[in-house]
Design an enzyme around this catalytic site. Structure first.
Site, PDB file in Angstrom:
ATOM      1  CE  LYS A  13      -3.781  -2.312   2.559  1.00 33.28           C
ATOM      2  NZ  LYS A  13      -4.551  -2.294   3.833  1.00 33.28           N
ATOM      3  CE1 TYR A  53      -9.336  -3.668   1.250  1.00 36.72           C
ATOM      4  CE2 TYR A  53      -9.082  -1.614   0.039  1.00 36.72           C
ATOM      5  CZ  TYR A  53      -8.583  -2.560   0.909  1.00 36.72           C
ATOM      6  OH  TYR A  53      -7.328  -2.416   1.444  1.00 36.72           O
ATOM      7  CB  THR A 125      -6.517  -6.095  10.434  1.00 35.15           C
ATOM      8  OG1 THR A 125      -7.060  -7.243   9.775  1.00 35.15           O
ATOM      9  CG2 THR A 125      -6.940  -4.847   9.696  1.00 35.15           C
ATOM     10  NE  ARG A 136      -1.389  -5.979   7.325  1.00 37.11           N
ATOM     11  CZ  ARG A 136      -2.577  -6.503   7.057  1.00 37.11           C
ATOM     12  NH1 ARG A 136      -3.146  -7.355   7.895  1.00 37.11           N
ATOM     13  NH2 ARG A 136      -3.219  -6.173   5.947  1.00 37.11           N
ATOM     14  CG  ASN A 156      -2.999  -2.754   7.234  1.00 36.24           C
ATOM     15  OD1 ASN A 156      -2.892  -2.346   6.074  1.00 36.24           O
ATOM     16  ND2 ASN A 156      -4.090  -3.365   7.671  1.00 36.24           N
ATOM     17  CG  HIS A 159      -5.066  -6.454  -0.110  1.00 34.62           C
ATOM     18  ND1 HIS A 159      -6.212  -6.669   0.614  1.00 34.62           N
ATOM     19  CD2 HIS A 159      -5.086  -7.349  -1.133  1.00 34.62           C
ATOM     20  CE1 HIS A 159      -6.898  -7.656   0.034  1.00 34.62           C
ATOM     21  NE2 HIS A 159      -6.231  -8.079  -1.032  1.00 34.62           N
ATOM     22  CD  GLU A 170      -8.356  -9.613  -3.262  1.00 30.07           C
ATOM     23  OE1 GLU A 170      -9.093  -9.497  -2.277  1.00 30.07           O
ATOM     24  OE2 GLU A 170      -7.140  -9.854  -3.161  1.00 30.07           O
TER      25      GLU A 170
HETATM   26  P1  ADP Z   1      -7.029  -7.299   6.208  1.00 27.12           P
HETATM   27  O1  ADP Z   1      -6.338  -6.255   5.357  1.00 27.12           O
HETATM   28  O2  ADP Z   1      -6.174  -7.668   7.393  1.00 27.12           O
HETATM   29  O3  ADP Z   1      -7.539  -8.468   5.422  1.00 27.12           O
HETATM   30  P2  ADP Z   1      -9.819  -6.356   6.312  1.00 27.12           P
HETATM   31  O4  ADP Z   1     -10.107  -7.019   5.017  1.00 27.12           O
HETATM   32  O5  ADP Z   1     -10.720  -6.636   7.485  1.00 27.12           O
HETATM   33  O6  ADP Z   1      -8.321  -6.604   6.846  1.00 27.12           O
HETATM   34  O7  ADP Z   1      -9.833  -4.779   6.084  1.00 27.12           O
HETATM   35  C1  ADP Z   1      -9.227  -4.208   4.951  1.00 27.12           C
HETATM   36  C2  ADP Z   1      -8.426  -2.970   5.319  1.00 27.12           C
HETATM   37  O8  ADP Z   1      -9.305  -1.969   5.837  1.00 27.12           O
HETATM   38  C3  ADP Z   1      -7.396  -3.195   6.418  1.00 27.12           C
HETATM   39  O9  ADP Z   1      -6.177  -3.688   5.922  1.00 27.12           O
HETATM   40  C4  ADP Z   1      -7.271  -1.811   7.012  1.00 27.12           C
HETATM   41  O10 ADP Z   1      -6.389  -0.981   6.261  1.00 27.12           O
HETATM   42  C5  ADP Z   1      -8.677  -1.243   6.877  1.00 27.12           C
HETATM   43  N1  ADP Z   1      -9.510  -1.441   8.080  1.00 27.12           N
HETATM   44  C6  ADP Z   1     -10.223  -2.541   8.410  1.00 27.12           C
HETATM   45  N2  ADP Z   1     -10.898  -2.378   9.555  1.00 27.12           N
HETATM   46  C7  ADP Z   1     -10.626  -1.121   9.968  1.00 27.12           C
HETATM   47  C8  ADP Z   1     -11.016  -0.323  11.092  1.00 27.12           C
HETATM   48  N3  ADP Z   1     -11.849  -0.801  12.028  1.00 27.12           N
HETATM   49  N4  ADP Z   1     -10.530   0.923  11.206  1.00 27.12           N
HETATM   50  C9  ADP Z   1      -9.694   1.420  10.285  1.00 27.12           C
HETATM   51  N5  ADP Z   1      -9.283   0.734   9.190  1.00 27.12           N
HETATM   52  C10 ADP Z   1      -9.736  -0.513   9.036  1.00 27.12           C
END
Ligand code: ADP
Length: 201
Positions: A13, A53, A125, A136, A156, A159, A170
């Protein structure tokens, strides 16, 4: 598809690119034995980020909203959103802003159970609570609390696809079929050949 041919989509990212972590991140996936079969640098539009997403559909919106609402509850705070879906929509909007803030590196990694392997190496996450030893956990420190204060996504670095079916969708968003390479690596023989043929002369 054979487990050893499993493919996953990884995006470094904008914060990962800005932190000069491209090499470090690529190194981790490379050294575990995964094969890079597609890579490009792009500046995503907010629409591309949203499409990415929304591969998870309504289910993703609700589940990401549920997770966020649970984290408010855990802190003893009231969520500013009425429903998980509304909360998920806010996360989606913030993610679209985050992902389109600058250049990202999009990659396809292939190898044995690539999807769960990459998730394990990437970490949870929220970087502040991601395990030490994960990307991370080792390279950044953002938290949900800090992200909330700034009304932004948690930063973080990466993705990584969550499921094989999601990975395939994707990959189709970011890559044309001709941009995905099929080739042999010498290391594949050592990793996957049952007899270790070819070592002795
Ligand atoms: P991951 O990337 O670990 O698979 P998710 O698919 O749940 O996590 O969420 C996608 C992205 O959205 C995360 O990597 C993060 O950047 C952001 N995100 C998710 N939940 C939150 C939250 N509660 N607050 C802020 N950002 C969030």
């Amino acid at each position: 598809m054979e487990a050893t041919k499993e493919r996953t989509l990884v995006i470094i990212k904008p914060d990962g690119v800005q932190r000069s972590l491209i090499g470090e991140i690529v190194k981790r996936y490379e050294q575990v034995g995964l094969k890079l079969i597609g890579i490009k640098m792009v500046i995503p539009t907010p629409e591309m980020a949203q499409a990415h997403y929304m591969v998870g559909g309504e289910e993703w919106l609700t589940s990401v909203g549920e997770k966020a609402m649970a984290s408010y509850e855990k802190k003893g705070e009231k969520s500013p959103f009425a429903t998980p879906r509304e909360c998920g929509q806010a996360v989606l909007n913030r993610n679209a802003r985050y992902m389109s803030a600058g250049p990202v590196v999009v990659m396809i990694w292939q190898g044995n159970r690539a999807v769960p392997l990459v998730r394990k190496m990437t970490g949870g996450t929220e970087p502040l609570s991601s395990d030490v030893g994960t990307i991370r956990g080792d390279f950044t420190l953002d938290s949900y609390a800090l992200a909330d204060l700034g009304e932004r996504s948690v930063r973080n670095l990466i993705h990584a696809s969550g499921e094989v079916s999601e990975a395939e969708k994707e990959i189709a968003i970011w890559f044309k079929p001709e941009e995905i390479l099929s080739y042999r690596l010498i290391a594949d023989e050592i990793l996957y050949d049952i007899n270790l043929d070819g070592i002795l002369e």
